[in-house]
Design a protein around this motif. Structure first.
Motif, PDB file in Angstrom:
ATOM      1  N   LEU A 252      88.187  70.551 -15.507  1.00 17.68           N
ATOM      2  CA  LEU A 252      88.092  71.851 -14.751  1.00 17.68           C
ATOM      3  C   LEU A 252      86.733  72.357 -14.600  1.00 17.68           C
ATOM      4  O   LEU A 252      86.278  72.904 -13.417  1.00 17.68           O
ATOM      5  CB  LEU A 252      89.177  72.720 -15.036  1.00 17.68           C
ATOM      6  CG  LEU A 252      90.510  72.206 -14.724  1.00 17.68           C
ATOM      7  CD1 LEU A 252      91.524  73.224 -15.572  1.00 17.68           C
ATOM      8  CD2 LEU A 252      90.826  72.435 -13.218  1.00 17.68           C
ATOM      9  N   ARG A 253      86.220  72.363 -15.913  1.00 15.87           N
ATOM     10  CA  ARG A 253      84.750  72.843 -16.042  1.00 15.87           C
ATOM     11  C   ARG A 253      83.711  71.969 -14.980  1.00 15.87           C
ATOM     12  O   ARG A 253      82.801  72.745 -14.520  1.00 15.87           O
ATOM     13  CB  ARG A 253      84.194  72.806 -17.476  1.00 15.87           C
ATOM     14  CG  ARG A 253      84.794  73.794 -18.352  1.00 15.87           C
ATOM     15  CD  ARG A 253      84.277  73.536 -19.669  1.00 15.87           C
ATOM     16  NE  ARG A 253      84.654  74.549 -20.739  1.00 15.87           N
ATOM     17  CZ  ARG A 253      84.996  74.468 -22.018  1.00 15.87           C
ATOM     18  NH1 ARG A 253      84.588  73.284 -22.733  1.00 15.87           N
ATOM     19  NH2 ARG A 253      85.131  75.326 -22.800  1.00 15.87           N
ATOM     20  N   VAL A 254      83.847  70.787 -14.891  1.00 16.56           N
ATOM     21  CA  VAL A 254      82.953  69.823 -14.057  1.00 16.56           C
ATOM     22  C   VAL A 254      83.264  70.155 -12.460  1.00 16.56           C
ATOM     23  O   VAL A 254      82.307  70.465 -12.072  1.00 16.56           O
ATOM     24  CB  VAL A 254      83.627  68.407 -14.069  1.00 16.56           C
ATOM     25  CG1 VAL A 254      82.716  67.535 -13.120  1.00 16.56           C
ATOM     26  CG2 VAL A 254      83.136  67.962 -15.375  1.00 16.56           C
ATOM     27  N   MET A 296      97.082  73.077  -5.748  1.00 15.86           N
ATOM     28  CA  MET A 296      95.934  73.676  -4.907  1.00 15.86           C
ATOM     29  C   MET A 296      95.591  75.122  -5.451  1.00 15.86           C
ATOM     30  O   MET A 296      94.379  75.282  -5.615  1.00 15.86           O
ATOM     31  CB  MET A 296      96.156  73.498  -3.494  1.00 15.86           C
ATOM     32  CG  MET A 296      96.124  71.953  -2.922  1.00 15.86           C
ATOM     33  SD  MET A 296      94.764  70.931  -3.322  1.00 15.86           S
ATOM     34  CE  MET A 296      93.714  71.817  -1.858  1.00 15.86           C
ATOM     35  N   PHE A 297      96.498  75.826  -5.380  1.00 15.71           N
ATOM     36  CA  PHE A 297      96.291  77.299  -5.784  1.00 15.71           C
ATOM     37  C   PHE A 297      95.666  77.384  -7.271  1.00 15.71           C
ATOM     38  O   PHE A 297      94.658  78.210  -7.494  1.00 15.71           O
ATOM     39  CB  PHE A 297      97.437  78.030  -5.668  1.00 15.71           C
ATOM     40  CG  PHE A 297      97.139  79.505  -6.204  1.00 15.71           C
ATOM     41  CD1 PHE A 297      96.753  80.631  -5.547  1.00 15.71           C
ATOM     42  CD2 PHE A 297      97.673  79.836  -7.549  1.00 15.71           C
ATOM     43  CE1 PHE A 297      96.611  81.787  -6.044  1.00 15.71           C
ATOM     44  CE2 PHE A 297      97.452  81.046  -7.906  1.00 15.71           C
ATOM     45  CZ  PHE A 297      97.077  82.141  -7.335  1.00 15.71           C
ATOM     46  N   GLY A 298      96.401  76.394  -8.096  1.00 11.84           N
ATOM     47  CA  GLY A 298      95.941  76.680  -9.251  1.00 11.84           C
ATOM     48  C   GLY A 298      94.500  76.090  -9.682  1.00 11.84           C
ATOM     49  O   GLY A 298      93.710  76.695 -10.393  1.00 11.84           O
ATOM     50  N   ILE A 299      94.209  74.924  -8.958  1.00 18.46           N
ATOM     51  CA  ILE A 299      92.641  74.711  -9.105  1.00 18.46           C
ATOM     52  C   ILE A 299      91.993  75.819  -8.344  1.00 18.46           C
ATOM     53  O   ILE A 299      90.837  75.821  -9.022  1.00 18.46           O
ATOM     54  CB  ILE A 299      92.635  73.116  -8.435  1.00 18.46           C
ATOM     55  CG1 ILE A 299      93.551  72.190  -9.164  1.00 18.46           C
ATOM     56  CG2 ILE A 299      91.174  72.784  -8.360  1.00 18.46           C
ATOM     57  CD1 ILE A 299      93.475  70.827  -8.319  1.00 18.46           C
ATOM     58  N   ARG A 300      92.137  76.240  -7.222  1.00 16.18           N
ATOM     59  CA  ARG A 300      91.112  77.206  -6.750  1.00 16.18           C
ATOM     60  C   ARG A 300      91.027  78.190  -7.548  1.00 16.18           C
ATOM     61  O   ARG A 300      89.943  79.150  -7.914  1.00 16.18           O
ATOM     62  CB  ARG A 300      91.651  77.589  -5.484  1.00 16.18           C
ATOM     63  CG  ARG A 300      91.764  76.807  -4.155  1.00 16.18           C
ATOM     64  CD  ARG A 300      92.264  77.341  -2.821  1.00 16.18           C
ATOM     65  NE  ARG A 300      92.301  76.596  -1.704  1.00 16.18           N
ATOM     66  CZ  ARG A 300      93.545  76.141  -1.325  1.00 16.18           C
ATOM     67  NH1 ARG A 300      94.668  76.523  -1.758  1.00 16.18           N
ATOM     68  NH2 ARG A 300      93.454  75.296  -0.619  1.00 16.18           N
ATOM     69  N   LEU A 301      92.258  78.884  -8.400  1.00 19.07           N
ATOM     70  CA  LEU A 301      91.993  79.932  -9.283  1.00 19.07           C
ATOM     71  C   LEU A 301      91.407  79.705 -10.659  1.00 19.07           C
ATOM     72  O   LEU A 301      90.618  80.512 -11.065  1.00 19.07           O
ATOM     73  CB  LEU A 301      93.373  80.356  -9.471  1.00 19.07           C
ATOM     74  CG  LEU A 301      93.689  81.470 -10.675  1.00 19.07           C
ATOM     75  CD1 LEU A 301      92.950  82.650 -10.142  1.00 19.07           C
ATOM     76  CD2 LEU A 301      95.070  81.831 -10.873  1.00 19.07           C
ATOM     77  N   ILE A 306      86.756  80.202 -14.228  1.00 17.57           N
ATOM     78  CA  ILE A 306      85.833  79.515 -15.256  1.00 17.57           C
ATOM     79  C   ILE A 306      84.560  80.231 -14.851  1.00 17.57           C
ATOM     80  O   ILE A 306      83.623  80.591 -15.715  1.00 17.57           O
ATOM     81  CB  ILE A 306      85.791  78.184 -15.214  1.00 17.57           C
ATOM     82  CG1 ILE A 306      86.986  77.463 -15.864  1.00 17.57           C
ATOM     83  CG2 ILE A 306      84.655  77.385 -16.027  1.00 17.57           C
ATOM     84  CD1 ILE A 306      87.300  76.110 -15.714  1.00 17.57           C
ATOM     85  N   ARG A 307      84.244  80.252 -13.514  1.00 16.15           N
ATOM     86  CA  ARG A 307      83.026  80.754 -13.141  1.00 16.15           C
ATOM     87  C   ARG A 307      82.746  82.209 -13.566  1.00 16.15           C
ATOM     88  O   ARG A 307      81.649  82.577 -13.720  1.00 16.15           O
ATOM     89  CB  ARG A 307      82.793  80.690 -11.654  1.00 16.15           C
ATOM     90  CG  ARG A 307      82.583  79.098 -11.324  1.00 16.15           C
ATOM     91  CD  ARG A 307      82.599  79.205  -9.563  1.00 16.15           C
ATOM     92  NE  ARG A 307      82.045  77.897  -9.125  1.00 16.15           N
ATOM     93  CZ  ARG A 307      82.422  77.401  -8.094  1.00 16.15           C
ATOM     94  NH1 ARG A 307      83.056  78.111  -7.044  1.00 16.15           N
ATOM     95  NH2 ARG A 307      81.966  76.167  -7.674  1.00 16.15           N
TER      96      ARG A 307
END
Length: 477
Positions: A252-254, A296-301, A306-307
Motif C-alpha cells: 500500500l505504501r508503494v 476499491m474504496f478501501g484502496i482509495r482511502l 498514508i499520504r
C-alpha cells in the motif's frame, strides 16, 4: 429478584409441571442450561450482504465462511474455546468432530463428503477474546423470509444486515417478533447498513453518505418498532484494519508513492486496477489480493491516509477501524446486548417457556401462564431498552441536558449503579444515596411537567422507575 432469577425460577417450576412429558422436559432443560451460556448473537440477512465479513471483523480473525459444496454454505456457530475445534450436527444423527486447524491465521475445516442439506449446523470453538462472552451464529445462504422463526429461538440477539431498506428486510425483522412475548419485548435487534463503503459507487465520501442514511433509517416508521438502532458499517474495511499485515502495508505504501494521476487512472475501475499495463510498481497478483482485502474504496482511502501521515501499522489499522463504523457497532452492541446479557437471556427463556405452555396446555400450568404474562408486562428492564432505542434513534427527544441524563440513568453508559449515577470513581454508599435521591426528585418533576409532551413525560416515568429501582438496591448497602 432480578429478571434472570425470575426466569430461572419459572423454568424450574415448568419442569416440575411437565415432568411427565419427555419432549417438554428436554426443551425446558435445554433452555435452563442456556441461561448460563454466553450471549448468542445471530448475524442475518440476505445472500452476499457481508455477514461473514462482519463476523470476521468482530472476531478479528478469518473464521468465516464455511463452504460445504460448490455454491453452498451452512449455518455456523462460532464460540470461544481453548483450541480450534469443529463439530458437525447432522440433521438425522448425533454430532461428530471434523478436522479443524488454524493455518495462516485462518480457520480451515475439512467438510469433504458432507452435503449441506444433511447438516443442521456446524459449531466451531475458536480461541478469541471476543468469543469468550459472545457466540456468533452466521446464517449465510439463508433466505431471511424463512429464517426468522428459527433465529428467534436460537439467538438471544440479532444483527440484521442490509444494503438498503426493502420490504423483505422489514418482513424479516417483523418475523422475529412473530411471537406473543417477542411482540411485547422487541428489544434484541440492531440493523447494520452493511457494505457501507459501496454506497454511491464507492466514492471517497461513501462512509459519510452511509452513516447519514443509517441516521435516517433510525427514524423510519417501518423500523422503529422492530430494531434498537441502525448503524452503517464497512465490514471489509473493519476486517482489513484489524488484520492488516506488514506485507500489505508495504504494498500500500508503494501505491501511495505513485504519481497521483497514474493512481487515479488505475483506480477508475476494478478491472483496470488489476489489468495488465497499469503503470504501478506492483504485480497483478498483488494488486488482485489488495482489491480482495480492501475493495476499491478501501484502496482509495488507504493511499490517501498514508499520504496524510497514517503510515505506521498501528496508526493505519486504528484509523481504518475507526472510519469503518465498527467502533459504533461495538458500542451499540455493548449498550443493547452485552450490558443487558442477563435481560436478553431471560427473554429467550421466557419465549421458550411460552412455546411449551402453548403447545402442551394443561390445568396445572395455568398459574405459569398468568405469571409469565405478568412478568413480561411488568419487567422494567424491557422498558429501559425500549427507551434507549427511542432516545438513540431520535424517536423520543428530550431537551438538553435531560436526554443525556436519562440515557445514563436507564443504563445507557453502563448498568452498574455508579455508572448510572455518573460516578467514575469509587464512592461511599451515602453519596450514591444522595445522588439517586436528587435524580429521583428531578425526574418525578419532569414526569408531571406539562411543558413536556406526553411521549416525553412517558419517558420520564421510565426514568423515575429506574431511580426507584436504584433506591431499592441501595437499601442493601
Amino acid at each position: 429478584m432480578s429478571l434472570a432469577d425470575r426466569a430461572h425460577s419459572m423454568l424450574r417450576d415448568a419442569l416440575e409441571v411437565y415432568r411427565d412429558s419427555p419432549r417438554a422436559v428436554h426443551w425446558l432443560r435445554r433452555h435452563l442450561d442456556r441461561l448460563a451460556e454466553p450471549l448468542r448473537v445471530a448475524v442475518a440477512g440476505q445472500s452476499r450482504v457481508g455477514k461473514s465479513t462482519l463476523v470476521n471483523s468482530l472476531v478479528g480473525e478469518e473464521v468465516a465462511p464455511l463452504s460445504v459444496e460448490e455454491g453452498s454454505q451452512v449455518l455456523a456457530w462460532y464460540r470461544g474455546g481453548v483450541n480450534p475445534r469443529a463439530q458437525v450436527y447432522p440433521t438425522q444423527a448425533p454430532p461428530r468432530d471434523v478436522p479443524a486447524a488454524r493455518m495462516g491465521g485462518r480457520l480451515h475445516i475439512d467438510l469433504e463428503g458432507w452435503r449441506s442439506d444433511a447438516i443442521d449446523r456446524v459449531v466451531i470453538d475458536w480461541p478469541s477474546r471476543t468469543l469468550r462472552g459472545l457466540t456468533f451464529i452466521d446464517t449465510p445462504g439463508v433466505d431471511p423470509s424463512d429464517a426468522g422463526t428459527r433465529i428467534s429461538l436460537d439467538a438471544d440477539a440479532v444483527l440484521y444486515l442490509m444494503r438498503q431498506l426493502h420490504a423483505t428486510d422489514v418482513g424479516f425483522l417483523q418475523s422475529l417478533q412473530d411471537h406473543p412475548i417477542a411482540r411485547e419485548t422487541p428489544v434484541n435487534s440492531l440493523v447494520v447498513l452493511s457494505r457501507a463503503d459501496e454506497v454511491g459507487g464507492g466514492r471517497i465520501d461513501a462512509l459519510t453518505s452511509a452513516k447519514r442514511l443509517a441516521r435516517r433509517y433510525r427514524k423510519d416508521v417501518a423500523l422503529t418498532g422492530v430494531c434498537q438502532n441502525a448503524i452503517a458499517v464497512s465490514g471489509l474495511l473493519a476486517h482489513a484494519g484489524r488484520t492488516l499485515t506488514a506485507d500489505e502495508l508495504s504494498s500500500l505504501r508503494v501505491l501511495a508513492t505513485a504519481a497521483r494521476r497514474e493512481l487515479e487512472i488505475a483506480l477508475v475501475s476494478a478491472d483496470r486496477f488489476v489489468g495488465e499495463g497499469v503503470p504501478l510498481r506492483l504485480d497483478a497478483q498483488t494488486r488482485t489480493a489488495l482489491l480482495d482485502r480492501f475493495g476499491m474504496f478501501g484502496i482509495r482511502l488507504v493511499t490517501t491516509l498514508i499520504r496524510q501521515g497514517f503510515s505506521s501499522m498501528e496508526a493505519l489499522s486504528e484509523e481504518l477501524v475507526s472510519r469503518s463504523g465498527l467502533v459504533e457497532l461495538r458500542e451499540s452492541m455493548r449498550q443493547c446486548f452485552t450490558d443487558r446479557h442477563d435481560v436478553l437471556k431471560a427473554r429467550s427463556a421466557l419465549l421458550a417457556m411460552e412455546v411449551v405452555l402453548r403447545m402442551e396446555p394443561r390445568p396445572a400450568a395455568r398459574r405459569l401462564v398468568a405469571a409469565l404474562e405478568s412478568l413480561v408486562v411488568s419487567a422494567h428492564d424491557f422498558r429501559e431498552l425500549r427507551l434507549l432505542a427511542a432516545l438513540d434513534g431520535g424517536r423520543t427527544v428530550l431537551p438538553d441536558p435531560l436526554a443525556d441524563e436519562a440515557r445514563r440513568l436507564v443504563g445507557g453508559v453502563g448498568t452498574a449503579l455508579p455508572d448510572r449515577l455518573g460516578f467514575t470513581r469509587e464512592v461511599p454508599g451515602h453519596e450514591l444515596h444522595d445522588a439517586v435521591s436528587d435524580a429521583l426528585r428531578r425526574w418525578q418533576e419532569q414526569a408531571e411537567n406539562l411543558a413536556l409532551g406526553e411521549g416525553q413525560r412517558r419517558a420520564a416515568r421510565v426514568v423515575v422507575r429506574s431511580c426507584e429501582g436504584m433506591v431499592a438496591e441501595l437499601a442493601g448497602y
